[in-house]
Write a protein that holds these residues in place. Structure first.
Motif, PDB file in Angstrom:
ATOM      1  N   UNK A 180      13.677  -0.242  -2.103  1.00  0.00           N
ATOM      2  CA  UNK A 180      13.891  -1.587  -2.652  1.00  0.00           C
ATOM      3  C   UNK A 180      13.620  -2.671  -1.618  1.00  0.00           C
ATOM      4  N   UNK A 181      14.012  -2.384  -0.378  1.00  0.00           N
ATOM      5  CA  UNK A 181      13.743  -3.353   0.704  1.00  0.00           C
ATOM      6  C   UNK A 181      12.233  -3.521   0.906  1.00  0.00           C
ATOM      7  N   UNK A 182      11.511  -2.391   0.923  1.00  0.00           N
ATOM      8  CA  UNK A 182      10.053  -2.447   1.116  1.00  0.00           C
ATOM      9  C   UNK A 182       9.372  -3.180  -0.035  1.00  0.00           C
ATOM     10  N   UNK A 183       9.868  -2.911  -1.249  1.00  0.00           N
ATOM     11  CA  UNK A 183       9.276  -3.556  -2.426  1.00  0.00           C
ATOM     12  C   UNK A 183       9.522  -5.059  -2.364  1.00  0.00           C
ATOM     13  N   UNK A 184      10.720  -5.426  -1.949  1.00  0.00           N
ATOM     14  CA  UNK A 184      11.079  -6.845  -1.879  1.00  0.00           C
ATOM     15  C   UNK A 184      10.237  -7.561  -0.826  1.00  0.00           C
ATOM     16  N   UNK A 185      10.010  -6.878   0.304  1.00  0.00           N
ATOM     17  CA  UNK A 185       9.201  -7.473   1.368  1.00  0.00           C
ATOM     18  C   UNK A 185       7.755  -7.646   0.892  1.00  0.00           C
ATOM     19  N   UNK A 186       7.253  -6.659   0.167  1.00  0.00           N
ATOM     20  CA  UNK A 186       5.838  -6.704  -0.236  1.00  0.00           C
ATOM     21  C   UNK A 186       5.579  -7.810  -1.255  1.00  0.00           C
ATOM     22  N   UNK A 187       6.539  -8.060  -2.126  1.00  0.00           N
ATOM     23  CA  UNK A 187       6.433  -9.101  -3.166  1.00  0.00           C
ATOM     24  C   UNK A 187       5.113  -9.024  -3.918  1.00  0.00           C
ATOM     25  N   UNK A 188       4.657  -7.798  -4.168  1.00  0.00           N
ATOM     26  CA  UNK A 188       3.422  -7.612  -4.931  1.00  0.00           C
ATOM     27  C   UNK A 188       3.790  -7.582  -6.408  1.00  0.00           C
ATOM     28  N   UNK A 189       3.715  -8.754  -7.034  1.00  0.00           N
ATOM     29  CA  UNK A 189       4.222  -8.910  -8.400  1.00  0.00           C
ATOM     30  C   UNK A 189       3.488  -8.016  -9.394  1.00  0.00           C
ATOM     31  N   UNK A 190       2.157  -7.891  -9.221  1.00  0.00           N
ATOM     32  CA  UNK A 190       1.388  -7.072 -10.159  1.00  0.00           C
ATOM     33  C   UNK A 190       1.831  -5.611 -10.088  1.00  0.00           C
ATOM     34  N   UNK A 191       2.042  -5.149  -8.844  1.00  0.00           N
ATOM     35  CA  UNK A 191       2.419  -3.757  -8.678  1.00  0.00           C
ATOM     36  C   UNK A 191       3.833  -3.509  -9.205  1.00  0.00           C
ATOM     37  N   UNK A 192       4.717  -4.480  -9.021  1.00  0.00           N
ATOM     38  CA  UNK A 192       6.090  -4.318  -9.521  1.00  0.00           C
ATOM     39  C   UNK A 192       6.095  -4.336 -11.059  1.00  0.00           C
ATOM     40  N   UNK A 193       5.255  -5.189 -11.648  1.00  0.00           N
ATOM     41  CA  UNK A 193       5.153  -5.194 -13.114  1.00  0.00           C
ATOM     42  C   UNK A 193       4.652  -3.848 -13.607  1.00  0.00           C
ATOM     43  N   UNK A 194       3.737  -3.264 -12.835  1.00  0.00           N
ATOM     44  CA  UNK A 194       3.164  -1.976 -13.218  1.00  0.00           C
ATOM     45  C   UNK A 194       4.223  -0.876 -13.223  1.00  0.00           C
TER      46      UNK A 194
END
Lengths: 217, 97
Positions: free
Chosen positions: A28-42
């Motif tokens: 979750x920390x890595x995802x939050x840092x990346x802030x790649x919205x398209x990938x998170x939507x995916x």
């Protein structure tokens, strides 16, 4: 591979919960840092798709069945952090909403299918593509091997967790080879489906194969 | 965004055909989860079966035929996953104060 309640003793249950929570926290920390919205939507769209394909049980004579797990596909498409989150979402909803997999075994089920399966498949795919180039024959081999080995090792972990729980009377000497062997056989189908899907996506929607983009976050 | 919509349509189609596999064919071969069979053979206590926390146990909906319940369960599951995903997306993209 969904372990129900009653199999795992409290120590195995606690250890697998702690391991899964630790990986989940980092993810979750890595995802939050990346802030790649398209990938998170995916993540949620792929999780919904994998949830649906897991409902397609292919019954086998003898009263068992096989279904696509999807950990390798999630790993190859989204990487080890978002791939984890994808399968975690599926397992969480299956357990809490449909009682599919035990609540005391949720940590173990997450460890096996959302961490071991995902991480193994991701590293195999990345290794192959990096070493031999992003060509279709390489993708097929890498995705197949990732899908097969991911499921096989997840099955082996499942065998160890059950085998070392005192409520299972036969111990790891029986549980490990049975679970590994069975999942090595089922993993062939997982590998084939993963390979076909990855090759299809690289032709039709290559931007969805994030593990080839090289953005590791 | 277009590929997301396509993926969701395919997902819904999969849910609509899922009872063929998850209910009809499963009943025809007498399917049971392998680990449930092992638990039964070893007399392991699944305490959670008597302490059920969901009305949608095993992808069924009370009052609905198994096939319809399976489809409704699929749609509910997908909706919950999408809502959680949306919440995570919002949370992850929120600026750190």
């Amino acid at each position: 591979m969904h372990i129900p309640d009653g199999f795992l003793d409290i120590i195995i249950s606690a250890v697998t919960y702690i391991a899964s929570l630790a990986y989940g926290y980092i993810a979750l920390r890595r995802i939050r840092v990346s802030r790649n919205s398209e990938r998170i939507s995916m993540v949620s769209v792929l999780a919904a798709g994998i949830f649906a394909t897991q409902m397609l049980n292919w019954p086998l004579p003898g009263g068992t069945s096989l279904h696509f797990v999807g950990g390798a596909l999630a790993a190859i498409m989204l990487g080890p952090w978002q791939g984890f989150l994808t399968i975690f979402l599926v397992l969480l909803v299956q357990c809490l909403v449909f009682h599919d997999g035990g609540i005391t075994a949720l940590g173990a089920n997450v460890l096996n299918m959302a961490i071991i399966d995902v991480v193994v498949a991701y590293f195999i795919y990345r290794l192959f593509v990096k070493k031999f180039g992003a060509r279709n024959p390489v993708r097929v081999a890498a995705a197949f091997l990732g899908g097969w080995l991911g499921i096989t090792l997840a099955g082996a972990a499942c065998g160890l967790e059950i085998g070392y729980s005192p409520s299972f009377p036969y111990g790891p000497g029986v549980a490990l080879p049975v679970m590994t062997g069975w999942h090595a056989a089922l993993g062939i189908i997982e590998g084939v489906i993963t390979a076909l899907t990855v090759v299809y996506l690289t032709q039709r929607a290559p931007h969805l194969i994030f593990s080839e983009v090289g953005d590791e976050k | 965004m277009n590929s997301f919509r396509k993926a969701l349509i395919i997902t819904l189609i999969l849910v609509l055909i899922s009872p063929i596999f998850g209910v009809i064919l499963a009943d025809s071969v007498g399917f049971h989860e392998p680990l449930d069979l092992v638990a039964e053979a070893l007399n392991l206590q699944d305490w959670s079966e008597s302490l059920n926390w969901t009305p949608l146990f095993d992808y069924t909906v009370p009052g609905l035929p198994a096939e319809v319940g399976y489809i409704v369960s699929g749609i509910i599951g997908i909706a919950i996953i999408l809502v959680i995903g949306l919440a995570i997306n919002r949370l992850a993209s929120r600026r750190k104060d």
